[in-house]
Design an enzyme around this catalytic site. Sequence first.
Site, PDB file in Angstrom:
ATOM      1  CG  HIS A  81      -8.175  -3.795  -1.285  1.00 26.62           C
ATOM      2  ND1 HIS A  81      -9.151  -2.896  -1.594  1.00 26.62           N
ATOM      3  CD2 HIS A  81      -7.075  -3.051  -0.971  1.00 26.62           C
ATOM      4  CE1 HIS A  81      -8.680  -1.656  -1.465  1.00 26.62           C
ATOM      5  NE2 HIS A  81      -7.418  -1.727  -1.097  1.00 26.62           N
TER       6      HIS A  81
ATOM      7  NE  ARG B 174      -3.896   2.049   2.335  1.00 23.86           N
ATOM      8  CZ  ARG B 174      -4.122   2.853   3.368  1.00 23.86           C
ATOM      9  NH1 ARG B 174      -3.468   2.685   4.510  1.00 23.86           N
ATOM     10  NH2 ARG B 174      -5.015   3.813   3.283  1.00 23.86           N
TER      11      ARG B 174
ATOM     12  CG  ASN C  64      -0.702   8.900   2.957  1.00 24.55           C
ATOM     13  OD1 ASN C  64      -1.242   7.985   2.333  1.00 24.55           O
ATOM     14  ND2 ASN C  64       0.010   9.848   2.364  1.00 24.55           N
TER      15      ASN C  64
ATOM     16  CG  HIS D 200      -1.330   5.410  -0.223  1.00 24.13           C
ATOM     17  ND1 HIS D 200      -2.031   5.917   0.854  1.00 24.13           N
ATOM     18  CD2 HIS D 200      -2.184   4.545  -0.829  1.00 24.13           C
ATOM     19  CE1 HIS D 200      -3.243   5.370   0.893  1.00 24.13           C
ATOM     20  NE2 HIS D 200      -3.351   4.526  -0.107  1.00 24.13           N
TER      21      HIS D 200
HETATM   22  C1  HEM Z   1      -9.131   1.166  -5.965  1.00 27.61           C
HETATM   23  C2  HEM Z   1      -9.038   2.124  -5.073  1.00 27.61           C
HETATM   24  C3  HEM Z   1      -8.593   1.882  -3.662  1.00 27.61           C
HETATM   25  C4  HEM Z   1      -9.224   2.296  -2.546  1.00 27.61           C
HETATM   26  C5  HEM Z   1     -10.500   3.102  -2.479  1.00 27.61           C
HETATM   27  C6  HEM Z   1      -8.461   1.807  -1.411  1.00 27.61           C
HETATM   28  C7  HEM Z   1      -8.770   2.032  -0.098  1.00 27.61           C
HETATM   29  C8  HEM Z   1      -8.154   1.456   0.976  1.00 27.61           C
HETATM   30  C9  HEM Z   1      -8.497   1.664   2.356  1.00 27.61           C
HETATM   31  C10 HEM Z   1      -9.588   2.613   2.842  1.00 27.61           C
HETATM   32  C11 HEM Z   1      -7.701   0.874   3.115  1.00 27.61           C
HETATM   33  C12 HEM Z   1      -7.726   0.751   4.651  1.00 27.61           C
HETATM   34  C13 HEM Z   1      -6.958   1.909   5.235  1.00 27.61           C
HETATM   35  C14 HEM Z   1      -7.250   2.170   6.691  1.00 27.61           C
HETATM   36  O1  HEM Z   1      -7.414   1.231   7.468  1.00 27.61           O
HETATM   37  O2  HEM Z   1      -7.297   3.344   7.012  1.00 27.61           O
HETATM   38  C15 HEM Z   1      -6.843   0.151   2.221  1.00 27.61           C
HETATM   39  C16 HEM Z   1      -5.923  -0.790   2.604  1.00 27.61           C
HETATM   40  C17 HEM Z   1      -5.061  -1.414   1.732  1.00 27.61           C
HETATM   41  N1  HEM Z   1      -4.904  -1.130   0.391  1.00 27.61           N
HETATM   42 FE1  HEM Z   1      -6.169  -0.065  -0.755  1.00 27.61          FE
HETATM   43  N2  HEM Z   1      -7.384   1.109  -1.879  1.00 27.61           N
HETATM   44  C18 HEM Z   1      -7.416   1.132  -3.255  1.00 27.61           C
HETATM   45  C19 HEM Z   1      -6.482   0.592  -4.099  1.00 27.61           C
HETATM   46  C20 HEM Z   1      -5.350  -0.079  -3.685  1.00 27.61           C
HETATM   47  C21 HEM Z   1      -4.249  -0.433  -4.535  1.00 27.61           C
HETATM   48  C22 HEM Z   1      -4.127  -0.058  -6.017  1.00 27.61           C
HETATM   49  C23 HEM Z   1      -3.360  -1.118  -3.751  1.00 27.61           C
HETATM   50  C24 HEM Z   1      -2.027  -1.690  -4.134  1.00 27.61           C
HETATM   51  C25 HEM Z   1      -1.690  -2.046  -5.355  1.00 27.61           C
HETATM   52  C26 HEM Z   1      -3.931  -1.187  -2.431  1.00 27.61           C
HETATM   53  C27 HEM Z   1      -3.395  -1.886  -1.389  1.00 27.61           C
HETATM   54  C28 HEM Z   1      -3.928  -1.909  -0.107  1.00 27.61           C
HETATM   55  C29 HEM Z   1      -3.452  -2.808   0.928  1.00 27.61           C
HETATM   56  C30 HEM Z   1      -2.445  -3.919   0.739  1.00 27.61           C
HETATM   57  C31 HEM Z   1      -4.146  -2.472   2.097  1.00 27.61           C
HETATM   58  C32 HEM Z   1      -3.959  -3.084   3.491  1.00 27.61           C
HETATM   59  C33 HEM Z   1      -2.802  -2.356   4.162  1.00 27.61           C
HETATM   60  C34 HEM Z   1      -2.447  -2.815   5.559  1.00 27.61           C
HETATM   61  O3  HEM Z   1      -2.953  -3.816   6.052  1.00 27.61           O
HETATM   62  O4  HEM Z   1      -1.628  -2.108   6.178  1.00 27.61           O
HETATM   63  N3  HEM Z   1      -5.103  -0.520  -2.416  1.00 27.61           N
HETATM   64  N4  HEM Z   1      -7.132   0.521   0.927  1.00 27.61           N
END
Ligand code: HEM
Length: 322
Positions: A194, A63, A95, A67
Site C-alpha cells: 500500500h 494487486r 474486484n 487477488h
Molecule cells: C492486508 C489486507 C489488505 C486489505 C484489507 C486491502 C485492501 C485494499 C483496498 C480496499 C484497496 C482499494 C480498492 C478500491 O479502491 O476499491 C486496495 C488497493 C491496493 N492494494 Fe490492498 N489490501 C490488502 C492487502 C494487499 C496486498 C497483500 C497487496 C499486494 C501484495 C495489496 C496491494 C494493493 C495495491 C497495490 C492497491 C492499489 C491498487 C491500484 O491503485 O489500482 N493489498 N487494497
Amino acid sequence: MAAAVRCFLMVAVGLAPLLAGAAGGKLSTRFYDSKCPSLQSVVRSATAQAVAAEPRMGASILRLFFHDCFVNGCDASILLDDTASFTGEKNAGPNANSVRGYDVIDAIKAQVEASCSGVVSCADIVALAARDSVNLLGGPTWTVQLGRRDALNASQSAANSNLPGPGSSLATLITMFGNKGLSPRDMTALSGAHTIGHARCTTFHDRIYNDANINASFAALRQQTCPQSSGTGGDATLAPIDVSTPTWFDTTYFENLANKQGLFHSDQELYNGGSQDVLVRVYMRNPDIFALDFAKAMGKMGSLMPSADTPTEIRLDCKKIN
Ligand code: HEM
C-alpha cells in the site's frame, strides 16, 4: 537500496528452486529457460511500457496478483471473463470496479504468444509482471518461481470470502493470511504494497469519519474529496493510499501508520497498540529489511497453488478457457 542487498535478495529468494507446484507439478526458476528464453525480457519491457504510460498501473498489477493468489491459488482464475454460462471472479465484491490491469496482462500475453505459442501460463505472466512492477517503481526485485498453470474454473464466492476488506481488524487480517500459510510478519510486509496505488472513497469513508486513531489534518484532507454525504455507497473518487509518495515503492507507508495516517482502517490496525507495532517501526527505519521481507513474502504468496485435482491448462487467451 544498496547494491549488495539487492544482490543478496536475488540470491536468497532464488534458493530452493523447486517448490510444490500446480496440479502436482513443480515450480522452478528455470521452467521456461529452454521453452521460452525471451519470456522475462518480453514481460519486463511490456510492463515497463505500461508503467511509464501510467505509474499507477504498477500498483494495479501488483494487486491483481494478490487477488489471484488468495483465491484458490495463483492460477489466473481472476482473468476469466463472465459469460452467459460462467460466473468468474471479476465481478466479486473485492474486484468489481476496482481491480485493474486486465488489458495490460492481455497485451503481454499476446506478445509472449507471438514468440512462444501455447507454452507460458497467464498465471506466470501475472507473477512476473507483479515483480517487475514493484521494481520499476523503485522497490526490490527477486527471482520468480515459474511453472504455474491456468485454471479452467474460477470461484466468485471464494473471491468474496477469501480477500480481506478495508474494515478488517488485526485479528481478522492475521487469521485470513494465516489461512493461506502466511505469518503475521508476512502479512505486515505484504501490506507494505500500500505504499503505491490509489483507493476509492467508498473503501476509506468510514475510517475518515468514524475512526478515533486518525491524524486530524489527514482526515480533513481526505474528507475534502470524499464527502460525508457520499456515504459508503459507491463514491469512486480516488485518493492515494500513501499520502506522500504513491508512485514510489518505499517505506513511507509505515511512517504514515506511525503518524496515524493509514488510509484504511485495516492499515492502521497494524499500528494501533497491537502485535505488529514493533515490526512497523522496524520497516519504517530499515528499508532493506522491509525489501527482503517483502520479496520473501511475495515468493510465499506466489507459491499458493490450486488443489491438485483442479483442472488446468495453458490458456491461449487469458480472458477465456481454450
Ligand atoms: C492486508 C489486507 C489488505 C486489505 C484489507 C486491502 C485492501 C485494499 C483496498 C480496499 C484497496 C482499494 C480498492 C478500491 O479502491 O476499491 C486496495 C488497493 C491496493 N492494494 Fe490492498 N489490501 C490488502 C492487502 C494487499 C496486498 C497483500 C497487496 C499486494 C501484495 C495489496 C496491494 C494493493 C495495491 C497495490 C492497491 C492499489 C491498487 C491500484 O491503485 O489500482 N493489498 N487494497
